[in-house]
Design a protein around this motif. Structure first.
Motif, PDB file in Angstrom:
ATOM      1  N   ASP B  13      -2.052  -9.109 -29.876  1.00 54.68           N
ATOM      2  CA  ASP B  13      -2.691  -9.184 -31.702  1.00 54.68           C
ATOM      3  C   ASP B  13      -2.329 -10.904 -31.607  1.00 54.68           C
ATOM      4  N   THR B  14      -3.632 -10.461 -32.360  1.00 55.55           N
ATOM      5  CA  THR B  14      -4.720 -11.883 -32.170  1.00 55.55           C
ATOM      6  C   THR B  14      -4.279 -12.782 -33.248  1.00 55.55           C
ATOM      7  N   SER B  15      -3.060 -12.284 -34.052  1.00 50.31           N
ATOM      8  CA  SER B  15      -3.008 -13.328 -35.517  1.00 50.31           C
ATOM      9  C   SER B  15      -2.227 -14.139 -35.221  1.00 50.31           C
ATOM     10  N   GLY B  16      -1.370 -14.194 -34.549  1.00 48.17           N
ATOM     11  CA  GLY B  16      -1.234 -15.310 -34.813  1.00 48.17           C
ATOM     12  C   GLY B  16      -1.772 -16.931 -34.376  1.00 48.17           C
ATOM     13  N   GLN B  17      -0.125 -17.496 -34.269  1.00 47.04           N
ATOM     14  CA  GLN B  17      -0.726 -18.970 -33.964  1.00 47.04           C
ATOM     15  C   GLN B  17      -1.339 -19.720 -32.460  1.00 47.04           C
ATOM     16  N   ARG B  18      -2.737 -19.952 -31.880  1.00 47.18           N
ATOM     17  CA  ARG B  18      -3.513 -19.714 -31.030  1.00 47.18           C
ATOM     18  C   ARG B  18      -2.765 -21.239 -30.233  1.00 47.18           C
ATOM     19  N   VAL B  19      -2.486 -20.825 -28.786  1.00 47.73           N
ATOM     20  CA  VAL B  19      -2.125 -22.105 -28.342  1.00 47.73           C
ATOM     21  C   VAL B  19      -3.108 -22.303 -27.101  1.00 47.73           C
ATOM     22  N   VAL B  20      -2.833 -22.874 -27.329  1.00 47.84           N
ATOM     23  CA  VAL B  20      -3.963 -23.171 -25.468  1.00 47.84           C
ATOM     24  C   VAL B  20      -3.292 -24.444 -23.972  1.00 47.84           C
ATOM     25  N   ILE B  21      -2.762 -24.079 -23.041  1.00 49.06           N
ATOM     26  CA  ILE B  21      -2.633 -25.053 -22.397  1.00 49.06           C
ATOM     27  C   ILE B  21      -3.470 -24.770 -21.287  1.00 49.06           C
ATOM     28  N   MET B  31      -6.910 -24.056 -13.918  1.00 52.62           N
ATOM     29  CA  MET B  31      -6.060 -22.837 -14.407  1.00 52.62           C
ATOM     30  C   MET B  31      -6.111 -23.416 -16.523  1.00 52.62           C
ATOM     31  N   ARG B  32      -6.601 -22.623 -16.970  1.00 58.19           N
ATOM     32  CA  ARG B  32      -6.130 -22.311 -18.232  1.00 58.19           C
ATOM     33  C   ARG B  32      -5.708 -21.173 -18.816  1.00 58.19           C
ATOM     34  N   CYS B  33      -5.058 -21.389 -19.656  1.00 60.16           N
ATOM     35  CA  CYS B  33      -4.538 -20.032 -20.418  1.00 60.16           C
ATOM     36  C   CYS B  33      -4.610 -20.620 -22.302  1.00 60.16           C
ATOM     37  N   GLU B  34      -4.571 -19.203 -22.655  1.00 58.55           N
ATOM     38  CA  GLU B  34      -4.799 -19.471 -23.984  1.00 58.55           C
ATOM     39  C   GLU B  34      -3.359 -18.212 -24.628  1.00 58.55           C
ATOM     40  N   VAL B  35      -2.711 -18.213 -25.653  1.00 56.30           N
ATOM     41  CA  VAL B  35      -1.938 -17.220 -26.265  1.00 56.30           C
ATOM     42  C   VAL B  35      -1.621 -17.798 -27.848  1.00 56.30           C
ATOM     43  N   ASN B  36      -1.306 -16.227 -28.370  1.00 54.72           N
ATOM     44  CA  ASN B  36      -1.139 -15.881 -29.819  1.00 54.72           C
ATOM     45  C   ASN B  36      -0.133 -15.580 -29.906  1.00 54.72           C
ATOM     46  N   ILE B  37       0.768 -17.298 -30.589  1.00 55.65           N
ATOM     47  CA  ILE B  37       2.073 -16.692 -31.029  1.00 55.65           C
ATOM     48  C   ILE B  37       2.338 -16.033 -32.242  1.00 55.65           C
ATOM     49  N   ASP B  38       3.141 -15.527 -32.494  1.00 60.00           N
ATOM     50  CA  ASP B  38       3.705 -14.799 -33.590  1.00 60.00           C
ATOM     51  C   ASP B  38       4.461 -15.448 -34.335  1.00 60.00           C
ATOM     52  N   SER B  39       5.394 -15.675 -36.021  1.00 60.52           N
ATOM     53  CA  SER B  39       5.756 -16.193 -36.180  1.00 60.52           C
ATOM     54  C   SER B  39       7.440 -16.489 -35.373  1.00 60.52           C
ATOM     55  N   ASP B  40       7.654 -15.167 -34.867  1.00 60.18           N
ATOM     56  CA  ASP B  40       8.810 -15.476 -33.885  1.00 60.18           C
ATOM     57  C   ASP B  40       9.240 -16.373 -32.777  1.00 60.18           C
ATOM     58  N   ASN B  41       7.895 -16.707 -32.982  1.00 59.62           N
ATOM     59  CA  ASN B  41       7.526 -17.735 -31.804  1.00 59.62           C
ATOM     60  C   ASN B  41       7.714 -16.702 -29.898  1.00 59.62           C
ATOM     61  N   ILE B  42       7.107 -15.671 -30.644  1.00 60.35           N
ATOM     62  CA  ILE B  42       6.930 -14.420 -29.177  1.00 60.35           C
ATOM     63  C   ILE B  42       5.307 -14.887 -28.777  1.00 60.35           C
ATOM     64  N   ILE B  43       5.464 -14.195 -27.419  1.00 62.47           N
ATOM     65  CA  ILE B  43       3.595 -14.634 -27.808  1.00 62.47           C
ATOM     66  C   ILE B  43       3.190 -12.560 -27.622  1.00 62.47           C
ATOM     67  N   ARG B  44       1.782 -12.581 -28.057  1.00 62.77           N
ATOM     68  CA  ARG B  44       1.882 -11.361 -28.551  1.00 62.77           C
ATOM     69  C   ARG B  44      -0.535 -10.931 -28.210  1.00 62.77           C
ATOM     70  N   ASN B  45      -0.372 -12.635 -27.371  1.00 64.11           N
ATOM     71  CA  ASN B  45      -1.845 -12.141 -26.824  1.00 64.11           C
ATOM     72  C   ASN B  45      -1.938 -12.567 -25.703  1.00 64.11           C
ATOM     73  N   ALA B  46      -2.712 -13.165 -24.827  1.00 68.40           N
ATOM     74  CA  ALA B  46      -2.518 -13.654 -23.687  1.00 68.40           C
ATOM     75  C   ALA B  46      -4.222 -13.694 -22.725  1.00 68.40           C
ATOM     76  N   VAL B  47      -4.124 -14.834 -22.693  1.00 63.54           N
ATOM     77  CA  VAL B  47      -5.588 -15.153 -21.952  1.00 63.54           C
ATOM     78  C   VAL B  47      -5.547 -16.449 -20.848  1.00 63.54           C
ATOM     79  N   SER B  48      -6.049 -15.279 -19.800  1.00 63.49           N
ATOM     80  CA  SER B  48      -5.949 -16.436 -19.186  1.00 63.49           C
ATOM     81  C   SER B  48      -7.131 -16.339 -17.661  1.00 63.49           C
ATOM     82  N   THR B  49      -7.384 -18.202 -17.582  1.00 65.21           N
ATOM     83  CA  THR B  49      -8.691 -17.830 -17.344  1.00 65.21           C
ATOM     84  C   THR B  49      -8.815 -18.992 -15.670  1.00 65.21           C
ATOM     85  N   GLY B  50      -9.630 -18.168 -14.902  1.00 65.15           N
ATOM     86  CA  GLY B  50     -10.025 -19.232 -13.539  1.00 65.15           C
ATOM     87  C   GLY B  50     -11.094 -20.139 -14.511  1.00 65.15           C
ATOM     88  N   THR B  51     -11.192 -21.131 -14.103  1.00 59.30           N
ATOM     89  CA  THR B  51     -11.849 -22.789 -14.662  1.00 59.30           C
ATOM     90  C   THR B  51     -12.603 -23.242 -13.252  1.00 59.30           C
TER      91      THR B  51
END
Ligand code: HEM
Ligand code: HEM
Ligand code: NFV
Ligand code: SF4
Ligand code: SF4
Ligand code: F3S
Ligand SMILES: [Mg+2]
Lengths: 233, 581, 358
Positions: B13-21, B31-51
């Motif tokens: 679910d990509t609707s929540g806040q996108r956080v980038v590390i 490495m890079r990681c992006e996640v979408n976090i919902d309003s309960d602070n639960i990760i609902r989408n994760a993107v991991s990238t080899g950079t």
């Protein structure tokens, strides 16, 4: 086609003065020694057994190489000196007249002679133009290259405090990339000199027989004699 | 609709806040990681990238296959050696070269020392700061710490209150100097850290002890391979000749004694420090069971550590081999690295191009053609990426699949497979640990499970090192001192066209190298590396890989201090230089 | 307030005695006589910890791994007591934006006074995006930090020469630090090796801190104290080389007697590094001692010289790849053959002419 060898009367010319002749033969032997030992430095003899202290095979091979190298370098320095003080022939391999059209016509003529297209070579007091050209571009610069790269390699052994390292290794090694590259080029150009020597010795023998002038004898006695008295056109 | 369900059963679910590390630190490589976090602070989408990408597979083309080990070893200096071993095995497989028994024992000892070293350094120096708070250690009572130490590990000598006081003083002064060095900008006030100060102090102390000790572990590789890191290997055996009765050989009695002493000290360190720390720290976090990802679904291991030389059949491999899919733990499938339909790599979400990206390629026919392009919905510019578009290409890692399944590899995978197969030591170790921590078997499928498997595996590896050292010595005793088979070392003896595959179980999991040799030169060389499996982006079907799966559904305390994300990612011990090579 | 090494060490419970012992070990590691130990001790008692930013480009992290193997000084002591390792993405606690913020903070606080250590190198193709950090090309991070650094240490063959990713055909155009266009003109110390020897790495740092200056460098920017001699000059197998005693193939009689590895490709004669003198891992061994030829890992472009197991290197170009003897030998054979044919033709011609003349 006729290249009749007829009786003639012509003065012999004194071409190669004693220092040049001496140098020629010393240099020739040094180069042979350098090629043999150089080859063995890269591809050594099969291993020997026993205590290391009882043998010094690589040591001797390298020692002969370095000794011959110094003979070659001293000889070369002397030969350069003689180019200044000797007769005009002593300068020929250092200064081929490449700016003169006639010189290049001579080169072409010589090539045609080797290609069996023209029936007769010309007569030359010194080197024929083709020979002079090859002496200059292949032999002379080949020698300079071998001496420079050789000294650069030698300086690696004598170390960073030595004059060989300071004057040669310090800039020649990085110029080529690294030491391994200098080794490779030093070895490659050896093969170029070997090709030169094969051609040179073959040509000397052949021309001694087939041309209209003396060759090998000249490098021994210094005197050039001609086999006919016809003038070149 | 912003929610999709992947074929391997995860909903994104990509609707929540996108956080980038970016960068993800305390890993190897970039490495890079992006996640979408919902309003309960639960990760609902994760993107991991080899950079990062260096192009080793491209560079290897046209080279002498006997040199390939040195090139591939430079894929990674953390798991140094495992690529080299995989490479010499691939070449030996292609050229049908058999290695002497002693070479097998020596290679195993080297490989085992890598496992141990890598696991230990990971636990203390890459992973620990996700669980351990060095600043909190300043509050500890050295005496209580000493008591704790004696309780968890009575046989560890360094346990006096004075010792812990000294360390604490050292840390205090370090912190008070204002120059925090590597500890700077850590998340030290985050409530996600759960250890009491005494446990923190004990762990930080062992962080330092382990930093000193790790350099000893690898010296067995210095003995056999001449240096560490990046020791030397040889197609046909090992380069270190043995001569017990004459002077001059690399291996003699003194060297073997050195190896034994190191192996014994290693074993002791694991027993007295590593395992007790795992249990102590694990005890405080045993309810933090996030990060299982696909570990209870699909795991893969090629197996390793051949008991007898030249026999790579499952029965002869002392590390477990097999594949589990669809969560059927009781059924372990055999894996065939040569079958064109089993292992394939996909690139629709990777920065490479294939002629037909709907299909995967078996590595013998693999292609590595870089193609950096960002999807239509990425944010930023080409050289300043703010957010990636995971519906397009988004990683330098390819997506390997086994029969179409995304697989988790690594110590946990090996332990799950071994446990399913009833591997004696593994079963005993796992049951013992579960009992000590008083957690159910399901607890294995988690971030902590991965971390625990690594420690247990180190313990096993330490025993195996001694097993192979004894084996080596016995063999020498029986008059066999051969270390290399050079019959086919000369390329002029080789057939004009051959192919081979080599594999190992690297610290991070299943590693394979596939080689094609034509007219004595490498025609094609393809590596599929543990972190390629675990860190893979999505495939043609949309299956997510192990990293992304492990991040999902994790609760983060503070979105801007992503320690939980680091925990989950670190539990795989990601190696990005490896993954993309 | 900056602290000195000595203060820090004392606080860490290190006695004056062991501190002095450490100083003499450090002196020995630097190849200095025992008379230097008091000098080192004095330096350490009075100097503050210098910030170090350790950047990673395209690399394998083996240089870092080597660094932590250092036996004297211990990596732990370097990190806790000698330098302030403010940024090193392999071990730092912070991640993401908090990690990147450190670079800026260090620049602001210590402009011109920190050391930039670089492991790996930047790729220049694809606008640098073969190595991305914080969404941006690594080369930007490198140039930016270099701008403000006091000096740069190029760790390993990657940073010094390019190393494996720069090997033919260098698909990413990986470029060693000193060749990066637009990089600030700062002193660069190359510490090549793949990886460099652990104790050499820590000694270079200790030297800079102790003597408050960069070590003497050779014409190529390498510390002379470790890189001015070839492996071959100090190799303990050298007597076998001079004797002509070689390992002909691995595990033969010669290998078991420790003969010279020249014929199985040893690059010791062309490699500048301290392996034969300092050795590895606290002096325990080095490649040749373990029976493998030196592959020349501290030299520029050592990957592209042909097989590691051949003594002669390969020459590339014009679509050929062969060693000097293959090229030269072929040329000589062609020239010799041509001369022979020419001689035969000349003889035929001569005989024909004689026939004409008769
Ligand atoms: C025509 C002249 C020369 C020839 C044909 C020649 C040939 C060679 C060859 C083939 C090698 C072996 C290269 C390798 O495989 O690594 C070699 C090595 C060497 N040459 Fe020469 N060379 C010549 C002149 C010189 C000179 C003038 C010096 C100056 C001192 C010199 C010094 C060396 C040194 C130091 C080595 C390296 C020895 C070693 O690695 O042990 N050479 N030479
Ligand atoms: C059996 C061996 C050799 C013979 C018979 C021989 C013969 C000759 C002859 C006849 C000349 C004079 C050519 C002319 O008058 O135009 C000459 C000149 C020359 N030779 Fe040789 N040569 C031999 C070996 C070598 C070798 C091994 C080298 C060096 C690689 C060499 C280098 C030269 C040079 C540089 C000259 C020119 C001398 C000058 O003008 O200063 N020769 N040689
Ligand atoms: N992934 C990975 Fe490696 C490991 N373990 C390689 O095979 O770390 Ni660099
Ligand atoms: S120089 Fe070698 S060891 Fe160091 S990072 Fe580069 S490849 Fe790795
Ligand atoms: S083993 Fe290598 S470095 Fe040592 S003497 Fe032989 S060629 Fe030289
Ligand atoms: S390969 Fe490298 S480690 Fe030393 S002996 Fe040669 S320079
Ligand atoms: Mg691959």
């Amino acid at each position: 086609m006729s290249t009749k060898i007829t009786a003639h009367k012509e003065e012999a010319h004194y071409i190669y003065e004693a220092p040049v002749r001496l140098w020629h033969w010393v240099n020739a032997f040094a180069i042979v020694a350098l090629c043999i030992t150089g080859y063995l430095i890269g591809k050594p003899f099969p291993s020997v057994q026993g205590e290391a202290s009882d043998h010094y095979i690589m040591g001797y091979v390298r020692w002969i190489h370095f000794a011959s190298a110094y003979i070659l370098m001293v000889g070369f320095a002397g030969r350069v000196y003689w180019a200044f003080v000797g007769n005009k022939h002593a300068r020929q391999i250092f200064l081929p007249p490449i700016h003169k059209l006639g010189f290049w016509q001579g080169v072409v003529h010589e090539l045609l002679w080797y290609a069996f297209i023209v029936p007769e070579p010309k007569k030359y007091e010194g080197h024929n133009p083709l020979a002079a050209l090859i002496m200059y571009f292949v032999f002379l610069w080949g020698m300079v290259f071998m001496i420079l790269t050789g000294l650069a390699l030698y300086g690696e052994g004598t170390g960073m405090d030595s004059w060989q390292f300071d004057y040669f290794s310090s800039w020649i090694i990085p110029l080529f990339g690294q030491s391994q590259d200098v080794h490779t080029w030093h070895r490659l150009v050896m093969w170029i000199l070997i090709c030169f020597a094969i051609t040179h010795i073959y040509a000397a023998l052949r021309e001694d027989i087939m041309s209209r002038q003396s060759l090998i004898g000249t490098m021994i006695s210094g005197w050039r004699t001609f086999k006919d008295s016809r003038k070149d056109d | 609709m912003s929610t999709v369900t992947t074929p391997n059963g995860f909903s994104l679910d990509t609707s929540g806040q996108r956080v980038v590390i970016d960068p993800v630190t305390r890993i190897e490589g970039h490495m890079r990681c992006e996640v979408n976090i919902d309003s309960d602070n639960i990760i609902r989408n994760a993107v991991s990238t080899g950079t990062m990408w260096r192009g080793l597979e491209v560079i290897l083309k046209g080279r002498d296959p006997r040199d390939a080990w040195a090139f591939t070893q430079r894929i990674c200096g953390v798991c140094t050696g495992t690529h080299a071993l995989t490479s010499v095995r691939a070449v030996e497989d292609a050229l049908k070269i058999e290695i002497p028994d002693n070479a097998n024992s020596i290679r195993n000892i080297m490989q085992l020392s890598l496992q141990i070293h890598d696991h230990l350094v990971h636990f203390y120096h890459l992973h620990a700061l996700d669980w351990v708070n060095p600043v909190n250690a300043l509050k500890a009572d050295p005496k209580a710490t000493s008591e704790l130490q004696m309780k968890v590990s009575p046989s560890h000598a360094k346990s006096s209150p004075g010792y812990f006081r000294d360390v604490q003083t050292r840390i205090r002064k370090f912190v008070e100097s204002g120059q925090l060095g590597p500890f700077k900008n850590g998340y030290w006030t985050n409530p996600a850290y759960l250890l009491p100060p005494e446990a923190d102090l004990m762990a930080v102390t062992h962080y330092l002890e382990a930093l000193d000790f790790q350099k000893e572990i690898m010296t067995v590789r210095t003995i056999f391979g001449g240096k560490d890191t990046h020791p030397n290997w040889l197609v046909g055996g090992v380069p270190c000749a043995i001569n017990m009765d004459g002077a001059g050989a690399p291996i003699n009695m003194e060297r073997l004694n050195y190896v034994r002493s190191i192996c014994e000290r290693t074993k002791k360190f694991i027993k007295d420090v590593y395992i007790p720390d795992l249990i102590a720290i694990g005890g405080f976090y045993k309810h933090w069971l996030y990060g299982g990802g696909i570990s209870n679904q699909s795991v893969l291991s090629y197996g390793d550590i051949p008991d007898r030389a030249n026999d790579y059949s499952p029965a002869n491999l002392m590390m477990p081999r097999g594949a589990i899919i669809n969560g059927k733990l009781e059924e372990v499938h055999e894996v065939d690295l040569r079958d064109p339909n089993e292992i394939q790599e996909f690139v629709p979400h990777s920065w490479y191009s294939y002629p037909d990206e709907a299909k995967g390629l078996h590595p013998w026919d693999g292609l590595t053609e870089p193609n950096f392009e960002l999807g239509a919905n990425f944010k930023g510019t080409k050289t300043n990426i703010k957010e990636l578009d995971e519906s397009a290409k988004y990683s330098w890692i390819k997506a390997p699949r086994w029969k179409g399944h995304a697989m988790e590899v690594g110590p946990l995978a090996r332990y799950i497979i071994g446990y399913s197969q009833g591997h004696e030591v593994i079963t005993e170790q796992v049951n013992g640990l579960l009992k000590t921590l008083d957690v159910p078997v399901d607890a294995l499928f988690s971030t902590l499970g991965r971390t625990a498997a690594r420690a247990l595996e180190s313990e096993w590896c330490a025993d195996m090192q001694l097993y192979f050292l004894d084996k080596l010595i016995n063999n020498i005793k029986n008059g066999d001192t051969a270390t290399a088979n050079t019959q086919s070392f000369d390329p002029s003896t080789w057939p004009s066209e051959v192919k081979g595959v080599g594999f190992t179980e690297a610290p991070r999991g299943a590693l394979g190298h596939w080689i094609r040799i034509k007219d004595t030169k490498i025609e094609n060389y393809q590596c599929i590396v543990p972190t390629t499996w675990n860190g893979s982006p999505r495939d043609n079907q949309g299956n997510i890989g192990a990293f992304e799966a492990a991040l999902l559904n994790t609760k983060v305390e503070r979105a801007e201090e992503p320690v939980e994300i680091l925990r989950n990612l670190h539990s795989f011990d990601p190696c990005l230089a490896c993954s993309t090579h | 307030m900056h602290e000195t090494f000595y203060e820090v060490m004392r606080r860490q419970g290190i006695t004056r005695r062991s501190f002095l012992k450490y100083c003499s070990l450090a002196a020995a590691a630097l190849g200095l006589g025992p008379s230097f130990a008091p000098k080192i001790a004095h330096a350490m008692e009075t100097k503050p910890r210098i910030p170090v930013l350790w950047l990673h480009g395209l690399e394998c992290t083996c240089c870092s791994e080597s660094f932590i193997r250092s036996a004297h000084p211990l990596a732990k002591d370097v990190i806790l007591s000698m330098i302030s390792l403010d940024y090193d993405d392999t071990i730092m606690a912070a991640a993401g934006d908090q990690a990147e913020a450190i670079i800026q903070e260090t620049i602001e606080k210590y402009d011109g006074n920190f050391i930039l250590a670089v492991e790996g190198n930047p790729p220049l193709n694809e606008d640098g995006m073969y190595c991305i950090i914080n969404g941006k090309p690594f080369v930007e991070q490198l140039k930016h930090t270099a701008e403000h650094a006091k000096a740069i240490i190029s760790w390993g063959s990657c940073a010094s020469w390019g190393c494996v990713q720069a090997a033919r055909p260098n698909p990413t155009r990986a470029t060693p630090v000193h060749k990066v266009p637009g990089l600030a003109n700062k002193p660069i110390i190359k510490v090549p090796g793949c990886p460099p020897i652990s104790e050499v790495m820590t000694a270079v740092i200790t030297y800079i801190l102790t003597f408050e200056k960069l070590p003497a460098l050779d014409s190529q920017g390498r510390p002379k104290m470790f890189y001015s001699q070839r492996i071959h000059d100090k190799c303990y197998r050298r007597p076998h080389f001079d004797a002509g005693q070689f390992v002909e193939e691995f595990d033969d009689e010669g290998a078991r007697k420790g003969y010279c590895l020249y014929k199985v490709g040893c690059k010791g004669p062309t490699t500048y590094n301290a392996c034969a003198s300092t050795r590895w891992n606290g002096g325990l061994s080095f490649p040749i001692q373990a029976g493998h030829p030196c592959i020349g890992c501290s030299e520029d472009g050592f990957w592209d010289k042909g097989s590691f197991y051949e003594r002669l290197s390969n020459v590339h170009g014009f679509g050929i790849e062969a060693d000097a003897d293959e090229i030269g030998g072929t040329a000589a054979a062609v020239v010799g053959g041509a001369a022979a044919i020419h001689a035969a033709a000349s003889t035929v011609k001569r005989i024909a002419q004689k026939g004409d003349d008769a």
